[in-house]
Design a protein around this motif. Structure first.
Motif, PDB file in Angstrom:
ATOM      1  N   GLU A   1       0.807  -1.221   0.000  1.00 56.08           N
ATOM      2  CA  GLU A   1       0.000   0.000   0.000  1.00 56.08           C
ATOM      3  C   GLU A   1       0.845   1.278   0.000  1.00 56.08           C
ATOM      4  N   ARG A   2       2.106   1.197   0.390  1.00 57.39           N
ATOM      5  CA  ARG A   2       2.981   2.370   0.343  1.00 57.39           C
ATOM      6  C   ARG A   2       3.200   2.854  -1.094  1.00 57.39           C
ATOM      7  N   TYR A   3       2.912   1.984  -2.067  1.00 57.06           N
ATOM      8  CA  TYR A   3       3.159   2.308  -3.473  1.00 57.06           C
ATOM      9  C   TYR A   3       1.853   2.544  -4.255  1.00 57.06           C
ATOM     10  N   TRP A   4       0.711   2.605  -3.602  1.00 59.36           N
ATOM     11  CA  TRP A   4      -0.556   2.719  -4.319  1.00 59.36           C
ATOM     12  C   TRP A   4      -0.698   4.026  -5.095  1.00 59.36           C
ATOM     13  N   ASP A   5       0.035   5.066  -4.707  1.00 57.77           N
ATOM     14  CA  ASP A   5      -0.033   6.327  -5.455  1.00 57.77           C
ATOM     15  C   ASP A   5       0.474   6.185  -6.892  1.00 57.77           C
ATOM     16  N   ALA A   6       1.158   5.082  -7.182  1.00 55.74           N
ATOM     17  CA  ALA A   6       1.645   4.846  -8.545  1.00 55.74           C
ATOM     18  C   ALA A   6       0.501   4.720  -9.543  1.00 55.74           C
ATOM     19  N   LYS A   7      -0.690   4.431  -9.034  1.00 61.58           N
ATOM     20  CA  LYS A   7      -1.869   4.275  -9.897  1.00 61.58           C
ATOM     21  C   LYS A   7      -2.168   5.554 -10.681  1.00 61.58           C
TER      22      LYS A   7
END
Length: 412
Positions: free
Chosen positions: A315-321
């Protein structure tokens, strides 16, 4: 060509899918900042690879116009140029260190290793290009798949067993690169493709063509990777990690187009050399089919990627969406450019790319500088989209203008 494309597709996807297959593990064990460090290493590696230009293009360009013995001596000339470029890039690396220019978090040892890694990468590429040009897809697939498996297993062992952290992924990338570069030289030597003879004129011509392509390859590096440097300086290394995850998801279709084009190029050079009206009509028809499938397939993939990303990465990388849509569209534009690039190679007009790609790189740099402070990593994605779109339109227009194909009457 279709049969070869399937084999190339399978082997290339398996090899290029390694970073995606590792994402669930890497995003669990590495912070965005550590993942960003890996991205910075890949940026410098890609820069040094760009200094070798399109050296492998010389193989496809001359293979069908030379006899066997003549081509063998030509391959030696290609490797002489490879050595020249390696020594030049090594000198550049030393001068860069002595000038005490910013390393963007990269260590001095890593920078000194870059010319060696780039040289080994190109040596492997030369071997693979010859296999592809000779239409030997099964041997090519064996080579690519084994490389990908080694990359995957080495990363997992170093990360999970020896706890190397971000260095596990870095070594997982560079160790297979060195080994397969050496294996490539050995394989070519065993096939008598590197005799101890060459023509100085071949060295001169190959060096000339390659040097002309260096601004093109360096501009390609700027368009595809310089945004990481901007993001690191403006937003921090953790945002580099998040953006890199989004970039890997958003550019998956590039792997598919690359696989197809590995089969397309030998077929294209054969057909275009025949100068037959029927063959030219077939080239035009297949180009239209390729572009149509590229657009439809990318739309389907975009829907899948938006849904799947949260289930694959931490979830730390969900902004990649947020960067998926512009990057998928950018991949479509890049795939369109790739289908027209061989036209310029056939016409020996690659020097015209000295206009297209540097302009695209300039567009990318300017837009990164303007958009990243305002829109964050999304701004970097739109800068990439604009640069690839310009390159596609320019190269497609130039190719269609310089070579006569029945674009709108191919059914005849």
């Amino acid at each position: 060509m279709f049969k070869s494309s399937i084999i190339y597709l399978f082997s290339t996807l398996l090899n290029r899918a390694v970073p995606l297959l590792l994402l669930p593990v890497l995003t669990q064990h590495l912070t965005p900042a550590e993942y960003g460090t890996i991205a910075i290493i890949q940026v410098f590696l890609s820069f040094f690879q760009s200094l070798f230009g399109g050296l492998n293009v010389n193989i496809s360009r001359n293979y069908f116009s030379m006899g066997r013995l003549r081509f063998q001596s030509y391959m030696t000339a290609v490797f002489v140029v490879l050595i020249i470029l390696f020594l030049s890039s090594t000198l550049l690396s030393i001068l860069y260190l002595n000038a005490e220019l910013p390393l963007f978090g990269l260590s001095r040892n890593w920078l000194l290793a870059m010319p060696i890694l780039a040289c080994m990468s190109m040596a492997n590429m030369l071997n693979l290009t010859l296999l592809r040009t000779e239409e030997r897809p099964y041997r090519y697939a064996t080579w690519e798949i084994s490389n990908g498996i080694l990359n995957l297993m080495l990363t997992l062992i170093l990360l999970l067993v020896f706890q190397f952290g971000w260095a596990a992924r870095a070594y997982g990338i560079v160790v297979p690169m060195v080994l397969y570069g050496l294996f490539g030289v050995i394989a070519l030597s065993r096939r008598s493709m590197l005799p101890l003879r060459f023509r100085c004129l071949d060295v001169k011509e190959t060096l000339s063509v390659t040097m002309i392509l260096i601004p093109h390859t360096m501009s390609g590096f700027v368009v595809s990777l310089i945004d990481r440097i901007f993001i690191k300086e403006m937003l921090g290394v953790d945002q580099v990690g998040i953006y890199t995850i989004g970039y890997q998801f958003g550019t998956v279709t590039m792997f598919i187009t690359l696989a197809f084009l590995k089969a397309w190029q030998p077929w294209f050079f054969k057909k275009i050399a025949s100068d037959s009206a029927q063959d030219r009509g077939e080239i035009a028809r297949k180009t239209w089919i390729y572009l149509g499938l590229l657009i439809v397939g990318s739309i389907i993939y975009l829907c899948i990627a938006h849904f799947a990303l949260p289930y694959i990465v931490d979830e730390r990388y969900w902004d990649a969406k947020s960067v998926l849509t512009p990057l998928v569209i950018a991949s479509v534009a890049y795939g369109g450019y790739q289908i027209f690039f061989p036209y310029l190679v056939h016409l020996k007009l690659t020097h015209l790319l000295a206009i297209a790609t540097p302009t695209a790189a300039l567009i990318n740099v300017i837009l990164n500088f303007i958009l990243i402070p305002q829109f964050g990593i999304v701004g970097a994605a739109y800068a990439t989209l604009c640069a690839y779109t310009f390159t596609f339109i320019y190269v497609a227009w130039l190719s269609c203008r310089r070579i006569s194909l029945p674009w709108f009457s191919w059914k005849m």
